[in-house]
Scaffold this active site. Structure first.
Site, mmCIF file in Angstrom:
data_model
loop_
_atom_site.group_PDB
_atom_site.id
_atom_site.type_symbol
_atom_site.label_atom_id
_atom_site.label_comp_id
_atom_site.label_asym_id
_atom_site.label_seq_id
_atom_site.Cartn_x
_atom_site.Cartn_y
_atom_site.Cartn_z
ATOM 1 N N ALA A 102 -33.892 -46.081 57.527
ATOM 2 C CA ALA A 102 -33.753 -44.678 57.947
ATOM 3 C C ALA A 102 -32.329 -44.144 57.739
ATOM 4 C CB ALA A 102 -34.174 -44.529 59.401
ATOM 5 N N SER B 282 -28.816 -51.205 59.268
ATOM 6 C CA SER B 282 -28.235 -51.918 58.130
ATOM 7 C C SER B 282 -29.306 -52.774 57.474
ATOM 8 C CB SER B 282 -27.090 -52.819 58.615
ATOM 9 O OG SER B 282 -26.775 -53.775 57.619
ATOM 10 N N HIS C 216 -30.427 -44.767 55.123
ATOM 11 C CA HIS C 216 -30.425 -44.284 53.735
ATOM 12 C C HIS C 216 -31.217 -42.972 53.639
ATOM 13 C CE1 HIS C 216 -30.032 -48.792 53.001
ATOM 14 N NE2 HIS C 216 -28.968 -48.322 52.375
ATOM 15 N N GLN D 212 -15.181 -48.266 52.942
ATOM 16 C CA GLN D 212 -15.718 -47.963 51.609
ATOM 17 C C GLN D 212 -15.578 -46.460 51.309
ATOM 18 O OE1 GLN D 212 -19.509 -49.619 49.911
ATOM 19 N NE2 GLN D 212 -20.324 -47.672 50.625
HETATM 20 P P1 AMP Z 1 -25.935 -49.961 51.122
HETATM 21 O O1 AMP Z 1 -27.314 -49.928 50.552
HETATM 22 O O2 AMP Z 1 -25.821 -50.801 52.349
HETATM 23 O O3 AMP Z 1 -24.893 -50.244 50.093
HETATM 24 O O4 AMP Z 1 -25.653 -48.479 51.632
HETATM 25 C C1 AMP Z 1 -25.814 -47.385 50.788
HETATM 26 C C2 AMP Z 1 -25.258 -46.158 51.469
HETATM 27 O O5 AMP Z 1 -25.958 -45.936 52.695
HETATM 28 C C3 AMP Z 1 -23.773 -46.303 51.832
HETATM 29 O O6 AMP Z 1 -23.112 -45.070 51.606
HETATM 30 C C4 AMP Z 1 -23.838 -46.639 53.293
HETATM 31 O O7 AMP Z 1 -22.679 -46.286 54.007
HETATM 32 C C5 AMP Z 1 -25.021 -45.816 53.735
HETATM 33 N N1 AMP Z 1 -25.581 -46.339 54.984
HETATM 34 C C6 AMP Z 1 -25.930 -47.618 55.239
HETATM 35 N N2 AMP Z 1 -26.351 -47.736 56.526
HETATM 36 C C7 AMP Z 1 -26.269 -46.499 57.077
HETATM 37 C C8 AMP Z 1 -26.549 -45.963 58.375
HETATM 38 N N3 AMP Z 1 -26.984 -46.739 59.372
HETATM 39 N N4 AMP Z 1 -26.344 -44.640 58.586
HETATM 40 C C9 AMP Z 1 -25.874 -43.855 57.576
HETATM 41 N N5 AMP Z 1 -25.591 -44.307 56.337
HETATM 42 C C10 AMP Z 1 -25.774 -45.603 56.087
#
Ligand code: AMP
Length: 276
Positions: free
Chosen positions: A35, A184, A37, A152
């Site tokens: 959610a 996450s 993403h 990041q």
């Molecule tokens: P990742 O797939 O973990 O590399 O994350 C892809 C993008 O989604 C990155 O910009 C993350 O910061 C963002 N993201 C991951 N988890 C969350 C979250 N719980 N709330 C908002 N954005 C997120």
């Protein structure tokens, strides 16, 4: 929703959108979408006509002993979630598309010696390089990143500024589970007991914030939180207060600052942060 695996197909798709004068958003991810993403994709939908979600588990941002091999890969579910959230295309290249034979250039961004950078050598160079490649391939008007990965976000903003990349970077607040745990892709590694204890990470950040606003000395407040995390089984890598804009260290409570934490529960490394 279009599903694209090749750079050339992506390029044709993007040219088509440009010819129609569409405003394009990019949401880069490593898949295993949740959610959090979806929230990025929904924000993107509000800010652009077309939303391209990239899914690429980028090998160069994982260290040799990290979880690249076991990182969850759930492409079909990812397509369903992204489509539902409003994505108009999924771009899922393989490693050979991104790093063909002879690939030799790496970007060295700032902020690599501190916080996660200190514990994950090479991580932010891998992130910066792949994000710049994605920005070049998609040439979006806007790209969205979550505050969940706050360092990041700072790295990407610096790289885009320093390399004059013509894209707007938009941050999106962290989406959390009902008990406060930041969503996450790595949460699915947690056992049931670890999942229950994981909530302590956000609880301690929140408690720290209120202790600091009531005047407790920074070092004492940080130490209390470290102990509380240890009590439920966390091994803390760092827990620090940093300036919000440039991650400069702080020795006392200050406005426009951010508490950032990374800690292990068993074999799972979790990160979180909150604004003060
Ligand atoms: P990742 O797939 O973990 O590399 O994350 C892809 C993008 O989604 C990155 O910009 C993350 O910061 C963002 N993201 C991951 N988890 C969350 C979250 N719980 N709330 C908002 N954005 C997120």
């Amino acid at each position: 929703m279009e599903i694209l695996h090749e750079k050339t197909a992506l390029s044709r798709y993007v040219q088509g959108l440009r010819a129609q004068g569409k405003r394009i958003a990019l949401v880069p991810t490593m898949g295993a979408l949740h959610a959090g993403h979806a929230s990025l994709i929904q924000h993107a939908r509000d800010l652009a006509d077309d939303v391209i979600v990239s899914v690429f588990v980028n090998p160069t941002q994982f260290g040799p002993n990290e979880d690249f091999a076991r990182y969850p890969r759930t492409f079909e579910a990812d397509c369903a979630l992204a489509g539902h959230a409003g994505a108009t295309a999924m771009y899922a290249p393989d490693a050979a598309q991104m790093y063909p034979d002879g690939f030799a250039t790496t970007i060295h961004p700032p902020y690599t010696e501190i916080l996660c950078g200190a514990f994950r050598p090479g991580h932010f160079a891998g992130v910066a390089t792949v994000v710049v490649k994605l920005l070049q391939q998609v040439q979006p008007d806007i790209a969205l990143f979550g505050e969940k990965d706050y360092q990041q976000l700072c790295v990407i903003r610096a790289v885009v500024r320093d390399l004059d990349i013509p894209v707007e970077i938009q941050s999106v607040p962290t989406l959390r589970e009902a008990d406060g745990l930041a969503m996450s892709s790595r949460n699915r590694y947690l056992t049931q007991e670890q999942r229950e204890n994981a909530t302590e990470l956000f609880k301690q950040l929140t408690a720290l914030k209120s202790a600091l606003s009531q005047g407790l000395a920074l070092q004492e407040a940080l130490e209390n939180a470290r102990q509380a995390l240890k009590m439920v089984g966390f091994r803390v890598e760092y827990l620090e207060l940093r300036q919000e804009n440039d991650l400069a260290p702080l020795t006392a409570f200050a406005p426009q600052s951010r508490l950032l934490v990374a800690a292990w529960l068993g074999t799972t490394r979790l990160i979180d942060n909150i604004a003060l």
